[in-house]
Enzyme design. Structure first.
Site, PDB file in Angstrom:
ATOM      1  N   VAL A   9       0.943  -1.151  -0.067  1.00  0.00           N
ATOM      2  CA  VAL A   9       0.110   0.052   0.013  1.00  0.00           C
ATOM      3  C   VAL A   9       1.069   1.323  -0.129  1.00  0.00           C
ATOM      4  O   VAL A   9       2.202   1.327   0.767  1.00  0.00           O
ATOM      5  CB  VAL A   9      -1.063   0.043   1.223  1.00  0.00           C
ATOM      6  CG1 VAL A   9      -1.948  -1.065   0.962  1.00  0.00           C
ATOM      7  CG2 VAL A   9      -0.206  -0.202   2.729  1.00  0.00           C
ATOM      8  N   SER A  10       0.392   2.293  -0.567  1.00  0.00           N
ATOM      9  CA  SER A  10       1.527   3.329  -1.128  1.00  0.00           C
ATOM     10  C   SER A  10       1.387   4.445   0.185  1.00  0.00           C
ATOM     11  O   SER A  10       2.434   5.061   0.487  1.00  0.00           O
ATOM     12  CB  SER A  10       1.031   4.241  -2.091  1.00  0.00           C
ATOM     13  OG  SER A  10       1.033   3.533  -3.370  1.00  0.00           O
ATOM     14  N   THR A  11       0.535   4.853   1.169  1.00  0.00           N
ATOM     15  CA  THR A  11       0.196   5.485   2.007  1.00  0.00           C
ATOM     16  C   THR A  11      -0.131   4.970   3.336  1.00  0.00           C
ATOM     17  O   THR A  11      -0.543   3.876   3.162  1.00  0.00           O
ATOM     18  CB  THR A  11      -0.628   6.609   1.529  1.00  0.00           C
ATOM     19  OG1 THR A  11      -2.182   6.375   1.465  1.00  0.00           O
ATOM     20  CG2 THR A  11      -0.158   7.397   0.307  1.00  0.00           C
TER      21      THR A  11
END
Length: 187
Positions: A9-11
């Protein structure tokens, strides 16, 4: 044969639950799912490294989507190629790519071929652009520090005015090394 899951997941606001649920539904054991909370552009992914270390010949690395694994198509092709060299299979759930099947291998090889084709096109366009610029008299690289007029002026200042190279360089606002290279015809 063990199914090893990888999710990213990016954030911090994003939740990996959707990916983890899909990986467990595909047969991955929850204790063998590695999750990175990091942007895709990052070159360091500690959990992917841990998954990579765990993988053995005959295992399958499973991801929810292709973009969760590779930073680019080129990077993805490289990673899956490395998996193949280690005799580890690859599966992407959303794109239905499974290198354990002939169709999955074909699909992935098509992706790899397209990526190689794209790299070749970029290389050809770059070469054509450089050739066209050269034909118009443009050359690449850094501009010369001193013009031909300034080089002649520097020679005169050093020979007729008996100024030192340090003084001439200061007047022309260049280093002594740049001045010497220009006088010798290198720049």
């Amino acid at each position: 044969m063990t199914l090893i899951g990888y999710a990213r997941v990016s954030t911090l606001e994003q939740d990996e639950a959707l990916q983890v649920d899909a990986l467990t539904a595909a047969g991955c054991d929850l204790s063998r799912i590695y999750v990175d909370h990091i942007t895709g552009a990052s070159t360091t992914r500690p959990e992917l490294d841990r998954a990579w270390d765990y993988l053995r010949p005959g295992d399958t690395l499973v991801v929810w989507r292709l973009d969760r694994l590779g930073r680019s198509l080129k990077h993805l092709v490289q990673l899956v190629g490395e998996l193949g060299q280690r005799e580890v299979e690859f599966r992407s759930l959303m794109e239905s790519i499974d290198t354990t099947t002939p169709t999955g291998r074909l699909t992935f090889h098509l992706f790899a071929s397209i990526a190689e084709f794209e790299r070749d096109l970029i290389r050809e366009r770059t070469a054509a652009g450089l050739a066209a610029a050269k034909a118009r008299g443009r050359v690449g690289g850094r501009p010369k520090a001193l013009s031909a007029t300034q080089v002649e002026q520097a020679r005169r200042m050093m020979s007729e005015d008996n100024l030192s190279a340090t003084d001439v360089a200061a007047v022309l606002r260049v280093s002594r090394a740049t001045l010497y290279r220009a006088i010798q015809g290198e720049t």
